[in-house]
Scaffold this motif. Sequence first.
Motif, short mmCIF file in Angstrom:
data_model
loop_
_atom_site.label_atom_id
_atom_site.label_comp_id
_atom_site.label_asym_id
_atom_site.label_seq_id
_atom_site.Cartn_x
_atom_site.Cartn_y
_atom_site.Cartn_z
N GLY A 1 91.24 113.38 24.46
CA GLY A 1 90.39 113.60 23.29
C GLY A 1 88.92 113.36 23.51
O GLY A 1 88.12 113.56 22.60
N GLY A 2 88.53 112.91 24.68
CA GLY A 2 87.12 112.69 24.94
C GLY A 2 86.37 114.00 25.09
O GLY A 2 86.97 115.07 25.13
N GLY A 3 85.05 113.90 25.14
CA GLY A 3 84.26 115.11 25.32
C GLY A 3 82.82 114.89 24.91
O GLY A 3 82.37 113.76 24.71
N LEU A 4 82.12 115.99 24.77
CA LEU A 4 80.71 115.99 24.38
C LEU A 4 80.63 116.24 22.87
O LEU A 4 81.25 117.16 22.36
CB LEU A 4 79.97 117.09 25.13
N VAL A 5 79.90 115.39 22.18
CA VAL A 5 79.82 115.52 20.73
C VAL A 5 78.40 115.22 20.28
O VAL A 5 77.72 114.36 20.85
CB VAL A 5 80.83 114.59 20.03
N GLN A 6 77.94 115.93 19.28
CA GLN A 6 76.59 115.71 18.77
C GLN A 6 76.54 114.42 17.95
O GLN A 6 77.53 113.98 17.37
CB GLN A 6 76.17 116.88 17.89
N ALA A 7 75.35 113.83 17.93
CA ALA A 7 75.15 112.63 17.11
C ALA A 7 75.52 112.95 15.66
O ALA A 7 75.17 114.00 15.14
CB ALA A 7 73.70 112.18 17.19
N GLY A 8 76.27 112.04 15.06
CA GLY A 8 76.74 112.25 13.70
C GLY A 8 78.08 112.95 13.62
O GLY A 8 78.68 113.04 12.55
N GLY A 9 78.57 113.42 14.75
CA GLY A 9 79.83 114.13 14.79
C GLY A 9 81.03 113.21 14.85
O GLY A 9 80.90 111.98 14.81
N SER A 10 82.21 113.82 14.96
CA SER A 10 83.46 113.07 14.98
C SER A 10 84.30 113.46 16.19
O SER A 10 84.18 114.56 16.72
CB SER A 10 84.26 113.33 13.70
N LEU A 11 85.18 112.53 16.55
CA LEU A 11 86.06 112.75 17.68
C LEU A 11 87.28 111.86 17.47
O LEU A 11 87.14 110.75 16.93
CB LEU A 11 85.35 112.36 18.98
N ARG A 12 88.45 112.31 17.90
CA ARG A 12 89.63 111.47 17.83
C ARG A 12 90.22 111.30 19.22
O ARG A 12 90.58 112.29 19.87
CB ARG A 12 90.69 112.03 16.89
N LEU A 13 90.31 110.07 19.66
CA LEU A 13 90.95 109.76 20.93
C LEU A 13 92.42 109.43 20.70
O LEU A 13 92.77 108.84 19.69
CB LEU A 13 90.26 108.57 21.60
N SER A 14 93.24 109.82 21.66
CA SER A 14 94.67 109.53 21.59
C SER A 14 95.08 108.75 22.83
O SER A 14 94.52 108.94 23.91
CB SER A 14 95.49 110.82 21.53
N CYS A 15 96.05 107.89 22.66
CA CYS A 15 96.62 107.13 23.78
C CYS A 15 98.13 107.23 23.66
O CYS A 15 98.73 106.58 22.79
CB CYS A 15 96.15 105.68 23.74
N ALA A 16 98.73 108.03 24.51
CA ALA A 16 100.17 108.21 24.49
C ALA A 16 100.81 107.19 25.42
O ALA A 16 100.49 107.14 26.62
CB ALA A 16 100.52 109.62 24.92
N ALA A 17 101.70 106.38 24.87
CA ALA A 17 102.36 105.32 25.64
C ALA A 17 103.79 105.72 25.97
O ALA A 17 104.48 106.32 25.15
CB ALA A 17 102.36 104.03 24.83
N SER A 18 104.23 105.38 27.16
CA SER A 18 105.59 105.70 27.56
C SER A 18 106.09 104.66 28.56
O SER A 18 105.32 103.91 29.15
CB SER A 18 105.65 107.10 28.18
N GLY A 19 107.40 104.61 28.73
CA GLY A 19 107.99 103.75 29.74
C GLY A 19 108.55 102.44 29.23
O GLY A 19 109.24 101.74 29.97
#
Length: 121
Positions: free
Chosen positions: A8-26
Amino acid sequence: QVQLIESGGGLVQAGGSLRLSCAASGRTFSSYRMGWFRQAPGKERELVAQIRWSGDSTYYLDSVKGRFTNSRDKAKNTVYLQKNSLEAGDTAGYYCAGASFSTSWGRADYWGQGTQVTGSS
């Protein structure tokens, strides 16, 4: 094999939104707390947010309170970090980690490989 995989990371403009995900397994993480850390170039790694797998006992770094929201989806074994009103100071590598309740973050049991978030003006 236990894995934490961020996305979910990336380049985003100031004031923008982003959602990071962390998938757990094992393994099951019911007795764990999950944390999001970030590290910017030349700075130490800092804890941004944490949540227990039960969903309670959340924590947020003061500078992200009101802008970031931590959540988890038990059915998907995934933790999320919703980031709104992004600022230049949020630019960093973001890492997901899992630690048992009796373990300090300095000795966290599991770490993801990280995902980069870069803010642009």
